[in-house]
Design a protein around this motif. Structure first.
Motif, PDB file in Angstrom:
ATOM      1  N   LYS A   1       0.847  -1.191   0.000  1.00 40.88           N
ATOM      2  CA  LYS A   1       0.000   0.000   0.000  1.00 40.88           C
ATOM      3  C   LYS A   1       0.873   1.228   0.000  1.00 40.88           C
ATOM      4  CE  LYS A   1      -4.219  -1.701   1.924  1.00 40.88           C
ATOM      5  NZ  LYS A   1      -5.294  -1.461   2.822  1.00 40.88           N
ATOM      6  N   PRO A   2       0.472   2.255  -0.627  1.00 40.80           N
ATOM      7  CA  PRO A   2      -0.809   2.561  -1.263  1.00 40.80           C
ATOM      8  C   PRO A   2      -0.889   2.129  -2.727  1.00 40.80           C
ATOM      9  CG  PRO A   2       0.536   4.511  -1.319  1.00 40.80           C
ATOM     10  CD  PRO A   2       1.351   3.445  -0.614  1.00 40.80           C
ATOM     11  N   PHE A   3       0.198   1.580  -3.287  1.00 38.25           N
ATOM     12  CA  PHE A   3       0.242   1.287  -4.722  1.00 38.25           C
ATOM     13  C   PHE A   3      -0.733   0.183  -5.130  1.00 38.25           C
ATOM     14  CE2 PHE A   3       4.368   2.770  -3.186  1.00 38.25           C
ATOM     15  CZ  PHE A   3       4.373   4.004  -3.801  1.00 38.25           C
TER      16      PHE A   3
ATOM     17  N   ALA B   1     -12.304   8.380  -3.333  1.00 35.66           N
ATOM     18  CA  ALA B   1     -10.922   8.011  -3.651  1.00 35.66           C
ATOM     19  C   ALA B   1     -10.571   8.426  -5.071  1.00 35.66           C
ATOM     20  CB  ALA B   1     -10.722   6.507  -3.471  1.00 35.66           C
ATOM     21  N   PHE B   2     -11.505   8.205  -5.993  1.00 35.56           N
ATOM     22  CA  PHE B   2     -11.276   8.587  -7.381  1.00 35.56           C
ATOM     23  C   PHE B   2     -11.089  10.102  -7.509  1.00 35.56           C
ATOM     24  CE2 PHE B   2     -12.540   9.846 -11.623  1.00 35.56           C
ATOM     25  CZ  PHE B   2     -11.793   8.968 -12.404  1.00 35.56           C
ATOM     26  N   ASN B   3     -11.913  10.859  -6.803  1.00 36.52           N
ATOM     27  CA  ASN B   3     -11.797  12.321  -6.845  1.00 36.52           C
ATOM     28  C   ASN B   3     -10.456  12.796  -6.288  1.00 36.52           C
ATOM     29  OD1 ASN B   3     -14.308  12.614  -8.008  1.00 36.52           O
ATOM     30  ND2 ASN B   3     -15.357  12.846  -6.044  1.00 36.52           N
ATOM     31  N   GLU B   4     -10.016  12.201  -5.191  1.00 36.87           N
ATOM     32  CA  GLU B   4      -8.724  12.592  -4.600  1.00 36.87           C
ATOM     33  C   GLU B   4      -7.568  12.247  -5.544  1.00 36.87           C
ATOM     34  OE1 GLU B   4      -7.892  14.335  -1.828  1.00 36.87           O
ATOM     35  OE2 GLU B   4     -10.042  14.689  -1.672  1.00 36.87           O
ATOM     36  N   TYR B   5      -7.626  11.056  -6.139  1.00 41.47           N
ATOM     37  CA  TYR B   5      -6.560  10.661  -7.055  1.00 41.47           C
ATOM     38  C   TYR B   5      -6.559  11.552  -8.297  1.00 41.47           C
ATOM     39  CZ  TYR B   5      -3.162   7.756  -9.434  1.00 41.47           C
ATOM     40  OH  TYR B   5      -2.028   7.318 -10.067  1.00 41.47           O
ATOM     41  N   SER B   6      -7.746  11.930  -8.744  1.00 45.66           N
ATOM     42  CA  SER B   6      -7.853  12.837  -9.896  1.00 45.66           C
ATOM     43  C   SER B   6      -7.189  14.177  -9.598  1.00 45.66           C
ATOM     44  CB  SER B   6      -9.316  13.063 -10.272  1.00 45.66           C
ATOM     45  OG  SER B   6      -9.899  11.865 -10.708  1.00 45.66           O
TER      46      SER B   6
ATOM     47  N   TYR C   1      -1.732   7.993   0.241  1.00 48.49           N
ATOM     48  CA  TYR C   1      -2.158   7.285   1.452  1.00 48.49           C
ATOM     49  C   TYR C   1      -3.622   7.588   1.772  1.00 48.49           C
ATOM     50  CZ  TYR C   1       2.576   5.689   2.381  1.00 48.49           C
ATOM     51  OH  TYR C   1       3.797   5.077   2.296  1.00 48.49           O
ATOM     52  N   LYS C   2      -4.046   8.813   1.553  1.00 43.88           N
ATOM     53  CA  LYS C   2      -5.453   9.170   1.782  1.00 43.88           C
ATOM     54  C   LYS C   2      -6.344   8.393   0.813  1.00 43.88           C
ATOM     55  CE  LYS C   2      -8.639  13.072   1.972  1.00 43.88           C
ATOM     56  NZ  LYS C   2      -8.793  14.524   1.843  1.00 43.88           N
ATOM     57  N   VAL C   3      -5.938   8.311  -0.443  1.00 37.35           N
ATOM     58  CA  VAL C   3      -6.699   7.543  -1.440  1.00 37.35           C
ATOM     59  C   VAL C   3      -6.797   6.086  -1.001  1.00 37.35           C
ATOM     60  CG1 VAL C   3      -6.655   6.676  -3.819  1.00 37.35           C
ATOM     61  CG2 VAL C   3      -6.165   9.083  -3.368  1.00 37.35           C
ATOM     62  N   SER C   4      -5.691   5.528  -0.541  1.00 39.84           N
ATOM     63  CA  SER C   4      -5.674   4.142  -0.079  1.00 39.84           C
ATOM     64  C   SER C   4      -6.630   3.935   1.084  1.00 39.84           C
ATOM     65  CB  SER C   4      -4.247   3.751   0.316  1.00 39.84           C
ATOM     66  OG  SER C   4      -4.193   2.417   0.721  1.00 39.84           O
ATOM     67  N   ASP C   5      -6.637   4.863   2.038  1.00 41.54           N
ATOM     68  CA  ASP C   5      -7.558   4.773   3.181  1.00 41.54           C
ATOM     69  C   ASP C   5      -9.017   4.825   2.719  1.00 41.54           C
ATOM     70  OD1 ASP C   5      -5.429   4.593   4.914  1.00 41.54           O
ATOM     71  OD2 ASP C   5      -5.492   6.718   5.501  1.00 41.54           O
ATOM     72  N   LEU C   6      -9.313   5.698   1.769  1.00 45.40           N
ATOM     73  CA  LEU C   6     -10.679   5.793   1.244  1.00 45.40           C
ATOM     74  C   LEU C   6     -11.096   4.499   0.551  1.00 45.40           C
ATOM     75  CD1 LEU C   6     -10.572   9.459  -0.116  1.00 45.40           C
ATOM     76  CD2 LEU C   6     -11.981   8.616   1.788  1.00 45.40           C
ATOM     77  N   ILE C   7     -10.176   3.884  -0.155  1.00 38.96           N
ATOM     78  CA  ILE C   7     -10.474   2.607  -0.825  1.00 38.96           C
ATOM     79  C   ILE C   7     -10.743   1.532   0.223  1.00 38.96           C
ATOM     80  CG2 ILE C   7      -9.476   0.775  -2.259  1.00 38.96           C
ATOM     81  CD1 ILE C   7      -8.061   3.118  -3.795  1.00 38.96           C
ATOM     82  N   ASP C   8      -9.946   1.515   1.293  1.00 39.18           N
ATOM     83  CA  ASP C   8     -10.169   0.548   2.383  1.00 39.18           C
ATOM     84  C   ASP C   8     -11.547   0.712   3.006  1.00 39.18           C
ATOM     85  OD1 ASP C   8      -7.666  -0.513   1.999  1.00 39.18           O
ATOM     86  OD2 ASP C   8      -6.743   0.549   3.687  1.00 39.18           O
ATOM     87  N   LYS C   9     -12.062   1.933   3.010  1.00 45.17           N
ATOM     88  CA  LYS C   9     -13.389   2.211   3.565  1.00 45.17           C
ATOM     89  C   LYS C   9     -14.490   2.056   2.514  1.00 45.17           C
ATOM     90  CE  LYS C   9     -11.504   5.458   6.893  1.00 45.17           C
ATOM     91  NZ  LYS C   9     -11.317   6.870   7.223  1.00 45.17           N
TER      92      LYS C   9
END
Length: 182
Positions: free
Chosen positions: A82-84, A150-155, A136-144
């Motif tokens: 994680k987060p990859f 998560a898509f919006n943050e990664y964008s 890491y935030k995107v990864s946490d959102l995916i875990d939840k």
């Protein structure tokens, strides 16, 4: 056409064509050597190299990077953690979502270009380090299971880098609808 980082392409006497190289266990451009029990660049070589015939297309797949992968590569992080790994889950999710599919196609086009811009940026380590909290935030959102968030943050992360490297684009006439990379 996908960007392959041929500057790392091994020749037949290098680790990428060695029977001891474990191509599935990698850290960026470093592959695990079962003989020396450590990670070595794919284009490195040693006296214990044992040639094995390997399809160069498989090696080319190993040398294609997108944004998060390049960040991990720049920071010498394990890309199978994680987060990859979460970003792969997000991409699979977006590929299945009718509203997000078009963005995945754009990402496939521009992600490798942005990753290349990051690779050649003299401040790449500083930039990658500063953006890791977003991954890491995107990864946490995916875990939840908050996939849209998560898509919006990664964008946002991708757009930050896109805006940084947009000056290297050279647009042709609108009728050709092509983009050249300088």
């Amino acid at each position: 056409m996908a960007k392959v980082h041929y500057e790392y392409m091994p020749c037949e006497k290098d680790c990428g064509y060695c029977m001891y190289a474990n191509m599935s266990d990698s850290k960026g451009i470093k592959i695990y050597c079962r003989e020396h029990r450590g990670y070595y660049p794919i284009n490195d070589n040693c006296r214990k190299q044992r040639y094995v015939e390997r399809d160069s297309r498989d090696i080319e797949k190993f040398l294609r990077w997108h944004v998060s992968t390049m960040m991990g590569q720049v920071l010498n992080m394990d890309l199978d953690s994680k987060p990859f790994t979460s970003i792969r889950i997000l991409k699979d999710y977006a590929s299945q979502d009718e509203n997000l599919k078009k963005y995945v196609k754009l990402y496939d086009s521009y992600g490798e270009w942005i990753a290349t811009g990051l690779f050649y940026d003299l401040d790449r380590t500083k930039i990658a380090t500063s953006l890791m909290p977003i991954l890491y935030k995107v990864s946490d959102l995916i875990d939840k299971n908050m996939m849209n968030e998560a898509f919006n943050e990664y964008s946002k992360l991708v757009m930050l880098l896109y805006n940084r490297y947009v000056h290297t684009l050279n647009y042709n006439s609108p009728s050709q609808n092509k983009v050249k990379i300088k």
